[in-house]
Design a protein around this motif. Structure first.
Motif, PDB file in Angstrom:
ATOM      1  N   TRP A 158       0.774  -1.078   0.245  1.00  0.00           N
ATOM      2  CA  TRP A 158      -0.804  -0.289   0.077  1.00  0.00           C
ATOM      3  C   TRP A 158       0.586   0.791  -0.190  1.00  0.00           C
ATOM      4  N   ALA A 159       0.545   2.051  -0.462  1.00  0.00           N
ATOM      5  CA  ALA A 159       0.745   3.272  -0.817  1.00  0.00           C
ATOM      6  C   ALA A 159       0.881   3.890  -0.216  1.00  0.00           C
ATOM      7  N   LEU A 160       1.409   4.511   1.753  1.00  0.00           N
ATOM      8  CA  LEU A 160       0.667   4.907   2.714  1.00  0.00           C
ATOM      9  C   LEU A 160       1.885   5.409   3.311  1.00  0.00           C
TER      10      LEU A 160
ATOM     11  N   VAL B 147       4.089   6.843   6.448  1.00  0.00           N
ATOM     12  CA  VAL B 147       4.220   6.635   7.676  1.00  0.00           C
ATOM     13  C   VAL B 147       2.894   6.626   8.481  1.00  0.00           C
ATOM     14  N   GLU B 148       2.953   7.747   8.948  1.00  0.00           N
ATOM     15  CA  GLU B 148       2.436   8.001   9.641  1.00  0.00           C
ATOM     16  C   GLU B 148       0.491   8.168   9.502  1.00  0.00           C
ATOM     17  N   GLU B 149       0.539   7.680   7.752  1.00  0.00           N
ATOM     18  CA  GLU B 149      -0.879   6.541   7.719  1.00  0.00           C
ATOM     19  C   GLU B 149      -1.129   5.856   8.352  1.00  0.00           C
ATOM     20  N   ALA B 150       0.097   5.085   8.027  1.00  0.00           N
ATOM     21  CA  ALA B 150       0.449   3.605   9.116  1.00  0.00           C
ATOM     22  C   ALA B 150      -0.028   3.401   9.795  1.00  0.00           C
ATOM     23  N   VAL B 151       0.822   4.622  10.870  1.00  0.00           N
ATOM     24  CA  VAL B 151       0.596   4.429  12.243  1.00  0.00           C
ATOM     25  C   VAL B 151      -0.874   4.760  12.775  1.00  0.00           C
ATOM     26  N   THR B 152      -1.224   5.870  12.071  1.00  0.00           N
ATOM     27  CA  THR B 152      -2.608   5.511  12.350  1.00  0.00           C
ATOM     28  C   THR B 152      -4.000   4.485  11.937  1.00  0.00           C
ATOM     29  N   LEU B 153      -3.576   3.698  11.642  1.00  0.00           N
ATOM     30  CA  LEU B 153      -4.579   2.939  11.304  1.00  0.00           C
ATOM     31  C   LEU B 153      -4.408   2.072  12.638  1.00  0.00           C
ATOM     32  N   GLY B 154      -3.575   1.641  13.894  1.00  0.00           N
ATOM     33  CA  GLY B 154      -3.570   1.332  14.682  1.00  0.00           C
ATOM     34  C   GLY B 154      -4.933   2.289  15.329  1.00  0.00           C
ATOM     35  N   ARG B 155      -5.376   3.409  15.213  1.00  0.00           N
ATOM     36  CA  ARG B 155      -6.204   3.244  16.432  1.00  0.00           C
ATOM     37  C   ARG B 155      -8.208   3.679  15.500  1.00  0.00           C
ATOM     38  N   SER B 156      -7.702   2.165  14.168  1.00  0.00           N
ATOM     39  CA  SER B 156      -9.078   2.603  13.947  1.00  0.00           C
ATOM     40  C   SER B 156     -10.437   1.279  14.904  1.00  0.00           C
ATOM     41  N   PRO B 157      -9.031   0.453  15.920  1.00  0.00           N
ATOM     42  CA  PRO B 157     -10.677  -0.455  16.301  1.00  0.00           C
ATOM     43  C   PRO B 157     -11.003   0.317  17.309  1.00  0.00           C
ATOM     44  N   TYR B 158     -10.609   2.301  17.817  1.00  0.00           N
ATOM     45  CA  TYR B 158     -11.051   2.884  18.425  1.00  0.00           C
ATOM     46  C   TYR B 158     -11.984   3.812  18.661  1.00  0.00           C
ATOM     47  N   LYS B 159     -12.110   4.219  17.299  1.00  0.00           N
ATOM     48  CA  LYS B 159     -12.755   5.017  16.401  1.00  0.00           C
ATOM     49  C   LYS B 159     -14.274   5.013  16.471  1.00  0.00           C
ATOM     50  N   GLY B 160     -14.811   3.352  16.289  1.00  0.00           N
ATOM     51  CA  GLY B 160     -16.372   3.612  15.976  1.00  0.00           C
ATOM     52  C   GLY B 160     -16.451   2.945  14.701  1.00  0.00           C
TER      53      GLY B 160
ATOM     54  N   VAL C  89      10.610   6.626  13.947  1.00  0.00           N
ATOM     55  CA  VAL C  89      10.099   7.040  13.275  1.00  0.00           C
ATOM     56  C   VAL C  89       9.303   8.125  12.752  1.00  0.00           C
ATOM     57  N   ILE C  90      10.075   9.096  13.794  1.00  0.00           N
ATOM     58  CA  ILE C  90       8.671  10.334  12.933  1.00  0.00           C
ATOM     59  C   ILE C  90       9.699  11.407  11.812  1.00  0.00           C
ATOM     60  N   ASP C  91      10.705  10.906  11.739  1.00  0.00           N
ATOM     61  CA  ASP C  91      11.554  11.539  10.847  1.00  0.00           C
ATOM     62  C   ASP C  91      11.114  10.803   9.275  1.00  0.00           C
ATOM     63  N   PHE C  92      10.745  10.233   9.684  1.00  0.00           N
ATOM     64  CA  PHE C  92      10.130   9.381   8.265  1.00  0.00           C
ATOM     65  C   PHE C  92       8.482   9.271   8.351  1.00  0.00           C
ATOM     66  N   ARG C  93       7.606  10.241   8.707  1.00  0.00           N
ATOM     67  CA  ARG C  93       6.767  10.217   9.008  1.00  0.00           C
ATOM     68  C   ARG C  93       6.000  10.556   7.197  1.00  0.00           C
ATOM     69  N   GLU C  94       6.304  11.747   7.196  1.00  0.00           N
ATOM     70  CA  GLU C  94       6.223  11.461   4.844  1.00  0.00           C
ATOM     71  C   GLU C  94       6.144  10.374   3.945  1.00  0.00           C
ATOM     72  N   ARG C  95       7.207   9.830   4.388  1.00  0.00           N
ATOM     73  CA  ARG C  95       7.801   8.759   3.294  1.00  0.00           C
ATOM     74  C   ARG C  95       6.673   7.613   3.284  1.00  0.00           C
ATOM     75  N   GLU C  96       6.891   7.288   1.823  1.00  0.00           N
ATOM     76  CA  GLU C  96       5.694   6.295   2.069  1.00  0.00           C
ATOM     77  C   GLU C  96       6.336   5.006   2.236  1.00  0.00           C
ATOM     78  N   ILE C  97       5.458   3.505   3.353  1.00  0.00           N
ATOM     79  CA  ILE C  97       6.327   2.941   3.694  1.00  0.00           C
ATOM     80  C   ILE C  97       6.623   1.604   2.609  1.00  0.00           C
ATOM     81  N   THR C  98       6.066   1.853   1.495  1.00  0.00           N
ATOM     82  CA  THR C  98       6.323   1.229   0.296  1.00  0.00           C
ATOM     83  C   THR C  98       8.905   0.924  -0.122  1.00  0.00           C
ATOM     84  N   SER C  99       8.331   2.629   0.496  1.00  0.00           N
ATOM     85  CA  SER C  99       9.946   2.993   0.492  1.00  0.00           C
ATOM     86  C   SER C  99      11.255   3.133   1.256  1.00  0.00           C
ATOM     87  N   LEU C 100      10.642   2.280   2.279  1.00  0.00           N
ATOM     88  CA  LEU C 100      11.079   1.764   3.785  1.00  0.00           C
ATOM     89  C   LEU C 100      12.067   1.094   3.544  1.00  0.00           C
ATOM     90  N   SER C 101      13.485   0.838   3.870  1.00  0.00           N
ATOM     91  CA  SER C 101      14.462   0.077   4.474  1.00  0.00           C
ATOM     92  C   SER C 101      13.542  -1.121   5.432  1.00  0.00           C
TER      93      SER C 101
END
Length: 81
Positions: free
Chosen positions: A8-10, A12-25, A47-59
């Motif tokens: 997925w072209a998410l 890092v911040e978007e991917a981490v935010t997905l962790g909040r999904s179960p608590y959002k109704g 990983v704060i410095d990578f927040r705008e990078r797509e997870i597909t581009s990470l090592s």
């Protein structure tokens, strides 16, 4: 070694935010407190410095931190330990 596939072209911040999904109704709306929890989780996992990078581009190492950060976004207490 198990490999995690990241197609997925998410960011890092978007991917981490997905962790909040179960608590959002059913609306899934992210509010200010959710953003603060996500921010804290990314800072503490380094990983704060990578927040705008797509997870597909990470090592592999950084991607592992990202995937570990998502479950850590359940509550502020979980993140701060």
């Amino acid at each position: 070694m198990q490999q995690e596939y990241r197609d997925w072209a998410l960011t890092v911040e978007e991917a981490v935010t997905l962790g909040r999904s179960p608590y959002k109704g059913w609306t899934g709306r992210i509010d200010t407190s959710d953003r603060e929890i996500v921010e804290t989780a990314m800072e503490q996992m380094g990983v704060i410095d990578f927040r705008e990078r797509e997870i597909t581009s990470l090592s592999g190492g950084v991607a592992t931190y990202d995937s570990r950060t998502r479950p850590g976004t359940t509550t502020a207490d979980t993140v701060t330990g």
